[in-house]
Design a protein around this motif. Structure first.
Motif, PDB file in Angstrom:
ATOM      1  N   GLY A 110      50.895  64.116  96.014  1.00  0.00           N
ATOM      2  CA  GLY A 110      49.987  62.983  96.183  1.00  0.00           C
ATOM      3  C   GLY A 110      49.843  62.150  94.924  1.00  0.00           C
ATOM      4  O   GLY A 110      48.825  61.527  94.682  1.00  0.00           O
ATOM      5  N   GLU A 111      50.904  62.154  94.079  1.00  0.00           N
ATOM      6  CA  GLU A 111      50.793  61.455  92.803  1.00  0.00           C
ATOM      7  C   GLU A 111      51.312  60.018  92.854  1.00  0.00           C
ATOM      8  O   GLU A 111      51.119  59.270  91.907  1.00  0.00           O
ATOM      9  CB  GLU A 111      51.575  62.220  91.725  1.00  0.00           C
ATOM     10  CG  GLU A 111      50.859  63.466  91.266  1.00  0.00           C
ATOM     11  CD  GLU A 111      51.711  64.321  90.358  1.00  0.00           C
ATOM     12  OE1 GLU A 111      52.953  64.183  90.398  1.00  0.00           O
ATOM     13  OE2 GLU A 111      51.139  65.125  89.624  1.00  0.00           O
ATOM     14  N   LEU A 112      52.019  59.664  93.943  1.00  0.00           N
ATOM     15  CA  LEU A 112      52.574  58.316  94.008  1.00  0.00           C
ATOM     16  C   LEU A 112      51.524  57.344  94.525  1.00  0.00           C
ATOM     17  O   LEU A 112      50.689  57.702  95.342  1.00  0.00           O
ATOM     18  CB  LEU A 112      53.788  58.289  94.948  1.00  0.00           C
ATOM     19  CG  LEU A 112      55.015  59.083  94.492  1.00  0.00           C
ATOM     20  CD1 LEU A 112      56.156  58.874  95.471  1.00  0.00           C
ATOM     21  CD2 LEU A 112      55.455  58.700  93.094  1.00  0.00           C
ATOM     22  N   ASP A 113      51.579  56.099  94.026  1.00  0.00           N
ATOM     23  CA  ASP A 113      50.665  55.108  94.575  1.00  0.00           C
ATOM     24  C   ASP A 113      51.187  54.679  95.952  1.00  0.00           C
ATOM     25  O   ASP A 113      52.291  55.041  96.349  1.00  0.00           O
ATOM     26  CB  ASP A 113      50.506  53.910  93.619  1.00  0.00           C
ATOM     27  CG  ASP A 113      51.827  53.220  93.364  1.00  0.00           C
ATOM     28  OD1 ASP A 113      52.469  52.809  94.342  1.00  0.00           O
ATOM     29  OD2 ASP A 113      52.230  53.105  92.181  1.00  0.00           O
ATOM     30  N   GLU A 114      50.391  53.911  96.651  1.00  0.00           N
ATOM     31  CA  GLU A 114      50.670  53.601  98.045  1.00  0.00           C
ATOM     32  C   GLU A 114      52.046  52.961  98.230  1.00  0.00           C
ATOM     33  O   GLU A 114      52.812  53.347  99.110  1.00  0.00           O
ATOM     34  CB  GLU A 114      49.580  52.652  98.558  1.00  0.00           C
ATOM     35  CG  GLU A 114      49.255  52.838 100.012  1.00  0.00           C
ATOM     36  CD  GLU A 114      48.048  51.991 100.396  1.00  0.00           C
ATOM     37  OE1 GLU A 114      48.150  51.286 101.384  1.00  0.00           O
ATOM     38  OE2 GLU A 114      47.030  52.037  99.665  1.00  0.00           O
ATOM     39  N   LYS A 115      52.371  52.022  97.322  1.00  0.00           N
ATOM     40  CA  LYS A 115      53.637  51.289  97.453  1.00  0.00           C
ATOM     41  C   LYS A 115      54.834  52.208  97.245  1.00  0.00           C
ATOM     42  O   LYS A 115      55.759  52.242  98.048  1.00  0.00           O
ATOM     43  CB  LYS A 115      53.690  50.152  96.416  1.00  0.00           C
ATOM     44  CG  LYS A 115      53.409  48.791  97.010  1.00  0.00           C
ATOM     45  CD  LYS A 115      53.736  47.716  95.991  1.00  0.00           C
ATOM     46  CE  LYS A 115      53.133  46.391  96.393  1.00  0.00           C
ATOM     47  NZ  LYS A 115      52.996  45.500  95.243  1.00  0.00           N
ATOM     48  N   SER A 116      54.805  52.980  96.134  1.00  0.00           N
ATOM     49  CA  SER A 116      55.924  53.869  95.826  1.00  0.00           C
ATOM     50  C   SER A 116      56.084  54.905  96.933  1.00  0.00           C
ATOM     51  O   SER A 116      57.201  55.258  97.319  1.00  0.00           O
ATOM     52  CB  SER A 116      55.712  54.599  94.504  1.00  0.00           C
ATOM     53  OG  SER A 116      55.132  53.765  93.567  1.00  0.00           O
ATOM     54  N   ALA A 117      54.926  55.399  97.448  1.00  0.00           N
ATOM     55  CA  ALA A 117      54.972  56.404  98.508  1.00  0.00           C
ATOM     56  C   ALA A 117      55.646  55.816  99.745  1.00  0.00           C
ATOM     57  O   ALA A 117      56.520  56.449 100.347  1.00  0.00           O
ATOM     58  CB  ALA A 117      53.562  56.889  98.822  1.00  0.00           C
ATOM     59  N   ALA A 118      55.259  54.576 100.102  1.00  0.00           N
ATOM     60  CA  ALA A 118      55.826  53.932 101.288  1.00  0.00           C
ATOM     61  C   ALA A 118      57.337  53.738 101.118  1.00  0.00           C
ATOM     62  O   ALA A 118      58.115  53.986 102.051  1.00  0.00           O
ATOM     63  CB  ALA A 118      55.142  52.583 101.513  1.00  0.00           C
ATOM     64  N   ARG A 119      57.747  53.313  99.891  1.00  0.00           N
ATOM     65  CA  ARG A 119      59.177  53.109  99.620  1.00  0.00           C
ATOM     66  C   ARG A 119      59.946  54.415  99.759  1.00  0.00           C
ATOM     67  O   ARG A 119      61.008  54.477 100.359  1.00  0.00           O
ATOM     68  CB  ARG A 119      59.362  52.561  98.200  1.00  0.00           C
ATOM     69  CG  ARG A 119      59.477  51.038  98.139  1.00  0.00           C
ATOM     70  CD  ARG A 119      60.243  50.595  96.909  1.00  0.00           C
ATOM     71  NE  ARG A 119      59.689  51.126  95.660  1.00  0.00           N
ATOM     72  CZ  ARG A 119      58.658  50.569  95.014  1.00  0.00           C
ATOM     73  NH1 ARG A 119      58.108  49.458  95.476  1.00  0.00           N
ATOM     74  NH2 ARG A 119      58.210  51.087  93.900  1.00  0.00           N
ATOM     75  N   LEU A 120      59.372  55.498  99.222  1.00  0.00           N
ATOM     76  CA  LEU A 120      60.058  56.787  99.250  1.00  0.00           C
ATOM     77  C   LEU A 120      60.144  57.323 100.676  1.00  0.00           C
ATOM     78  O   LEU A 120      61.185  57.850 101.089  1.00  0.00           O
ATOM     79  CB  LEU A 120      59.335  57.781  98.327  1.00  0.00           C
ATOM     80  CG  LEU A 120      59.993  59.153  98.191  1.00  0.00           C
ATOM     81  CD1 LEU A 120      61.433  59.020  97.690  1.00  0.00           C
ATOM     82  CD2 LEU A 120      59.207  60.043  97.233  1.00  0.00           C
ATOM     83  N   ILE A 121      59.057  57.158 101.442  1.00  0.00           N
ATOM     84  CA  ILE A 121      59.073  57.636 102.831  1.00  0.00           C
ATOM     85  C   ILE A 121      60.129  56.872 103.620  1.00  0.00           C
ATOM     86  O   ILE A 121      60.872  57.454 104.412  1.00  0.00           O
ATOM     87  CB  ILE A 121      57.661  57.500 103.461  1.00  0.00           C
ATOM     88  CG1 ILE A 121      56.714  58.503 102.797  1.00  0.00           C
ATOM     89  CG2 ILE A 121      57.705  57.735 104.964  1.00  0.00           C
ATOM     90  CD1 ILE A 121      55.245  58.253 103.055  1.00  0.00           C
ATOM     91  N   GLU A 122      60.228  55.574 103.346  1.00  0.00           N
ATOM     92  CA  GLU A 122      61.260  54.733 103.962  1.00  0.00           C
ATOM     93  C   GLU A 122      62.645  55.281 103.598  1.00  0.00           C
ATOM     94  O   GLU A 122      63.525  55.439 104.446  1.00  0.00           O
ATOM     95  CB  GLU A 122      61.068  53.284 103.461  1.00  0.00           C
ATOM     96  CG  GLU A 122      62.156  52.288 103.830  1.00  0.00           C
ATOM     97  CD  GLU A 122      62.246  52.042 105.326  1.00  0.00           C
ATOM     98  OE1 GLU A 122      61.219  52.191 106.007  1.00  0.00           O
ATOM     99  OE2 GLU A 122      63.369  51.730 105.809  1.00  0.00           O
ATOM    100  N   ALA A 123      62.820  55.627 102.313  1.00  0.00           N
ATOM    101  CA  ALA A 123      64.102  56.151 101.841  1.00  0.00           C
ATOM    102  C   ALA A 123      64.422  57.479 102.529  1.00  0.00           C
ATOM    103  O   ALA A 123      65.571  57.775 102.865  1.00  0.00           O
ATOM    104  CB  ALA A 123      64.072  56.327 100.328  1.00  0.00           C
TER     105      ALA A 123
END
Lengths: 169, 315
Positions: free
Chosen positions: A11-24
């Motif tokens: 849970g260390e990523l901010d919302e944007k980075s988390a969304a990008r990574l989940i997309e990846a």
């Protein structure tokens, strides 16, 4: 990539980075395998039993074979039952938040969601962030804890939990 | 309660029926002795919830005493070194060394008579055998006799007694936190390996200056069953804030009560509960003082002690 997957799990990523990574993750099969492997490690450490090989695939197949139920959606009501459920959910969220606060940077600003939680049971205490001097209290306390004589220095890791309030001084 | 937690609770209950065998208490003594006497170096993971943190621990023991060093490997580098009765925390980000010194006695060793006394509050049984970080371990299970304290599963190396894994569980048998070695080497430690790697000579030093003292007027209106007062102290916290401390213990878990004057306090008191793994912290105001209760006990126990803190004007 592996570092970022680990950060996402914590849970260390901010919302944007988390969304990008989940997309990846939806495109990268190797990354998904890493994601599963990390969870498996976490589960094993928590003493959970790993699921059998190919569980995910079998579950997906059976889900696909399930008939789709077509029914009208329930109209939202303000029944007391619903309130209890949501209040309980809110206090679970609050507990999770406090758990997270233990490691999260301390800003000293009141976390609004916690302050507004209506706990269903009266005896439940108000949840607050760790005091600014938490590390001082822990350092002063640990030396008197008999569990140090069984566990050695290990419980002291809590004493130096990262605390940006210290770094600012 | 999930089915698994229920099954686990059943296992705990069935374990509690057995009497405390001398062999089981012998295991606790063996763990205690290993913790006091062995030299070792290793890597362990501390975990609570989904969060985990890796640290290195190195312990050097010889006839002249022992030195222990703990380095946190994740995030900002932080280090704690304990030598005899002095603990130094090195915080390089703040260029700060926090020092906690014991004057009156050493670290609380679990002496044989205290191990026997533990059986008043915990059922102590032998659990499963399991291999951890290459060592054949046996579990010692401490099941609390009430819900005022946590339970523990301690996995120790059968040969040396070295503790490889310690799991803290709540009343439902759910894990609260755990420490587990992922790599461990017993022996082969030199004096150099336990020195701090920080050149801290120019850093600020915060000395806690604790000494035993009577705290007239302060006490608990009722003690928590099984917990007894161990010591009363006067000390300093960071920024030289004077504080009083009372420590209560059941022989394994401890709860500290800190009392500080409200005068000159920069921020308002936030009454309530905070938590960090098995540690709970409850803050409230009593008689123009802020009372902070800190301990490795369930939230309700810490809160009960906090609510029992009272000040009665000495006659």
């Amino acid at each position: 990539m592996n570092d970022r997957i680990s950060a996402l799990m914590d849970g260390e990523l901010d919302e944007k980075s988390a969304a990008r990574l989940i997309e990846a993750l939806t495109r990268d099969a190797e990354a998904v395998r890493t994601w599963r492997r990390y969870h498996l490690i976490g589960d094993a450490m928590r003493g959970g039993l790993p699921l059998s090989d190919g569980f995910t695939e079998r579950l997906a197949q059976r889900l696909a074979a399930e008939p789709t139920v077509l029914a009208p959606r329930r109209i939202r009501t303000e029944s007391p039952r619903l309130f209890t459920v949501s209040a309980a959910a809110a206090s679970v969220a609050a507990v999770a938040f406090v758990g997270w606060m233990a490691f999260a940077p301390q800003t000293g600003v009141a976390p609004a969601p916690v302050a507004q939680v209506q706990t269903p049971v009266e005896a439940k205490p108000v949840l607050v962030p760790l005091p600014n001097a938490a590390n001082d209290y822990l350092l002063a306390h640990q030396g008197f804890s008999p569990r140090v004589s069984l566990q050695g220095m290990a419980p002291y890791v809590l004493t130096v939990a990262e605390h940006p309030a210290e770094a600012r001084k | 309660m999930s089915l698994r937690a229920f099954a686990f609770a059943c296992v705990l209950v069935s374990g509690a029926v057995q009497a405390q065998a001398p062999e089981t208490l012998g295991w606790l003594r063996k763990i205690n002795d290993a913790t006091q006497k062995l030299s070792y170096s290793g890597t362990f993971v501390y975990q609570n919830g989904s969060r985990s943190e890796t640290s290195r621990i190195t312990r050097y023991a010889d006839a002249g005493g022992d030195i222990e060093k703990l380095e946190v490997m994740d995030g900002v580098p932080r280090e704690i070194v304990r030598e005899k009765d002095t603990v130094r925390c090195y915080l390089p980000g703040a260029r700060l060394v926090k020092v906690d010194r014991r004057t009156e006695r050493g670290f609380p060793a679990l002496l044989p008579e205290r191990i026997t006394a533990l059986a008043k509050n915990y059922d102590i049984t032998l659990g499963e055998s399991r291999r951890i970080a290459g060592y054949d371990c046996r579990a010692v299970v401490l099941t609390p006799k009430d819900n005022l304290r946590y339970g523990y599963r301690l996995y120790a190396d059968t040969a040396s007694g070295m503790l490889l894994r310690a799991v803290t569980v709540d009343a439902n048998g759910e894990q609260v936190e755990q420490f587990m070695f992922t790599q461990l080497t017993i022996g082969g430690v030199t004096r150099d390996m336990v020195r701090t790697r920080h050149a801290s000579r120019s850093w600020r030093v915060e000395d806690a200056e604790a000494s035993p003292a009577r705290l007239p007027g302060w006490g608990l209106s009722s003690e928590l069953p099984g917990f007894h007062k161990v010591i009363e102290l006067k000390r300093r916290l960071s920024d030289s804030r004077p504080a009083s401390q009372m420590v209560y213990s059941d022989g394994l878990a401890a709860v500290s009560v800190f009392i500080e004057s409200l005068e000159g306090r920069p921020e308002p008191v936030r009454t309530g509960l905070a938590s960090m793994g098995a540690i709970h912290i409850y803050t409230r105001e009593v008689a123009n003082h802020v009372v902070t209760v800190v301990g490795e006990a369930p939230a309700a126990s810490v809160q009960r002690i906090a609510n029992a803190v009272e000040y009665r004007k000495p006659q």
